[in-house]
Scaffold this active site. Structure first.
Site, mmCIF file in Angstrom:
data_model
loop_
_atom_site.group_PDB
_atom_site.id
_atom_site.type_symbol
_atom_site.label_atom_id
_atom_site.label_comp_id
_atom_site.label_asym_id
_atom_site.label_seq_id
_atom_site.Cartn_x
_atom_site.Cartn_y
_atom_site.Cartn_z
ATOM 1 N N CYS A 187 11.172 5.951 34.137
ATOM 2 C CA CYS A 187 11.119 7.152 34.979
ATOM 3 C C CYS A 187 10.082 6.980 36.094
ATOM 4 C CB CYS A 187 10.794 8.389 34.147
ATOM 5 S SG CYS A 187 12.253 9.387 33.732
ATOM 6 N N CYS B 159 -2.712 -0.951 11.142
ATOM 7 C CA CYS B 159 -2.529 -1.408 9.772
ATOM 8 C C CYS B 159 -2.471 -2.935 9.726
ATOM 9 C CB CYS B 159 -1.239 -0.840 9.184
ATOM 10 S SG CYS B 159 -1.510 0.363 7.880
ATOM 11 N N HIS C 277 13.315 17.508 34.851
ATOM 12 C CA HIS C 277 13.569 17.821 33.448
ATOM 13 C C HIS C 277 13.332 19.282 33.082
ATOM 14 C CE1 HIS C 277 14.452 13.680 32.705
ATOM 15 N NE2 HIS C 277 13.304 13.296 33.233
ATOM 16 N N CYS D 195 7.637 15.077 36.714
ATOM 17 C CA CYS D 195 8.622 15.116 35.629
ATOM 18 C C CYS D 195 9.352 16.454 35.632
ATOM 19 C CB CYS D 195 7.936 14.942 34.282
ATOM 20 S SG CYS D 195 6.757 13.598 34.212
ATOM 21 N N CYS E 267 0.825 -1.215 0.000
ATOM 22 C CA CYS E 267 0.000 0.000 0.000
ATOM 23 C C CYS E 267 0.858 1.265 0.000
ATOM 24 C CB CYS E 267 -0.906 0.054 1.215
ATOM 25 S SG CYS E 267 -2.084 -1.301 1.314
ATOM 26 N N HIS E 268 1.881 1.269 0.866
ATOM 27 C CA HIS E 268 2.637 2.512 1.062
ATOM 28 C C HIS E 268 3.823 2.656 0.119
ATOM 29 C CE1 HIS E 268 0.418 3.391 4.739
ATOM 30 N NE2 HIS E 268 0.646 2.165 5.160
ATOM 31 N N ARG F 28 10.858 3.767 28.094
ATOM 32 C CA ARG F 28 11.691 4.768 28.762
ATOM 33 C C ARG F 28 10.878 5.526 29.817
ATOM 34 N NH1 ARG F 28 13.864 6.770 31.623
ATOM 35 N NH2 ARG F 28 15.654 8.180 31.678
#
Lengths: 107, 258
Positions: free
Chosen positions: B219, B111, B178, B174, B76-77, B215
């Site tokens: 945290c 998909c 950060h 967070c 398709c792509h 990831r």
């Protein structure tokens, strides 16, 4: 499915030092780790890697649990004749992998 | 007098508009700038970057038929190198069909189930990482670019609130690491601004490739908070907020981190 990337220069001059590189996707399981249930994960490392230049062995590496996951090796050979550079390796489970690339050597 | 009043109103309006924008570090710095020289060297040389093993595999998977439809992504792509250019820089976005916020992992699996009639790939499986890294690679160097509109405003606000809410035994949000303390040391590591632009990335600590959600869970674990599941709504909302926060930074997929 083993995935590997190799880098062989397509052309070289006779007598020239040629850099070859190979990176193999492999967990390089040490045999010292345990899974979430406390069961030891069996050792599984790529223990032997061979490089053949036109059929003759030019490089061999014997690796063990001290090598990090996804080993990456870089070494040199002297270009002599045009032909094929073949890498092959085998891990502790007996799974084999191979990759090759042609090289054209000019005078 | 009237003019002065208008000016005052204008100033007030601009101040309140500014206040509505959550804090963002300035200037934005990619995590690569907080990494050591060895990690940077590993990332900059495409051959020695272990992450490239996954994109190599992704390229193979892109062209391999899957499921009962026996269609591959390429059916398709076509060629990902042209057709997937810049695509992942715009994710996560709201899917037109389901009206749900979707990231690249979700899109690939959508998909697979709908178009390829195949089993969805497990989150953080090598196959899904390979495909998302390969799609992400086509956007490398482009600026992260998500738009916050009426459709995803609610997700954005939930993600923003999570970013600024204290949690876990450590009672940290967070933002405390950060936004306020990037560049400083946390044990042996330099705290980064916490951007999402390199993911999926190879982490030396993991000795493998991992998704952004993996990831983020690390945290949550670090502040001793309950970890939301990979692919959960919580992490999707946070991913949207992080993409907005990293807007303008270049996509680094597939990144390399310590």
């Amino acid at each position: 499915m083993t995935v590997a990337r190799i880098l062989v220069p397509p052309t070289a001059k006779r007598g020239e030092l040629v850099e070859l590189r190979i990176a193999i996707q492999h967990p390089m399981e040490t045999g010292f780790r345990m899974d979430n249930n406390g069961k030891v994960i069996p050792k599984n490392t790529v223990h032997t890697l061979l490089c053949r230049y036109n059929g003759s062995e030019v490089f061999r590496a014997e690796m063990g649990s001290g090598i990090a996951a996804n080993p990456y090796l870089q070494f040199y050979i002297i270009a002599q004749d045009s032909g094929n550079i073949e890498f092959s390796w085998v891990d502790d489970r007996g799974e084999k992998g191979a990759a090759s690339s042609p090289i054209t050597v000019t005078a | 007098m009237m003019r002065r009043f208008q000016l005052l109103l204008l100033t007030l309006a601009s101040i309140s508009a500014f206040a509505a924008q959550p804090f963002r570090p300035d200037p934005l710095k990619s995590g690569l700038e907080f990494s050591g020289a060895e990690v940077r060297a590993l990332y900059q040389d495409d051959f020695s970057s272990p992450a490239m093993l996954w994109t190599t595999r992704g390229e193979k998977l892109w062209n391999e038929p899957a499921g009962t439809s026996q269609k591959s992504c390429a059916s398709c792509h076509q060629d990902a190198r042209t057709r997937m250019k810049g695509v992942s820089a715009k994710y996560p976005k709201v899917d037109r069909g389901t009206a749900q916020l979707t990231n690249i992992e979700g899109r690939v699996n959508q998909c697979r189930t709908q178009n390829q009639q195949a089993e969805p790939l497990r989150y953080d499986s090598d196959e899904l990482l390979a495909l998302t890294a390969y799609v992400g690679l086509q956007s490398r160097g482009q600026a992260v670019n998500v738009t916050i509109d009426a459709q995803n405003r609610r997700n954005f606000e939930r993600g923003r609130d999570m970013f600024f809410t204290r949690m876990g035994q450590m009672n940290l949000a967070c933002t405390h690491c950060h936004d306020r303390n990037f560049g400083r040391k946390l044990l042996n590591d330099t705290v980064s601004q916490g951007h999402s632009n390199p993911y999926p990335a190879y982490r030396l600590e993991w000795q493998t490739m991992g998704s952004l959600h993996r990831r983020l869970r690390a945290c949550f674990f670090g502040v001793r908070a309950e970890m939301p599941a990979s692919g959960s709504q919580d992490l999707l909302d946070l991913e949207l907020f992080l993409a907005w926060r990293a807007q303008g930074l270049k996509v680094e997929t597939p990144g390399v981190r310590k």
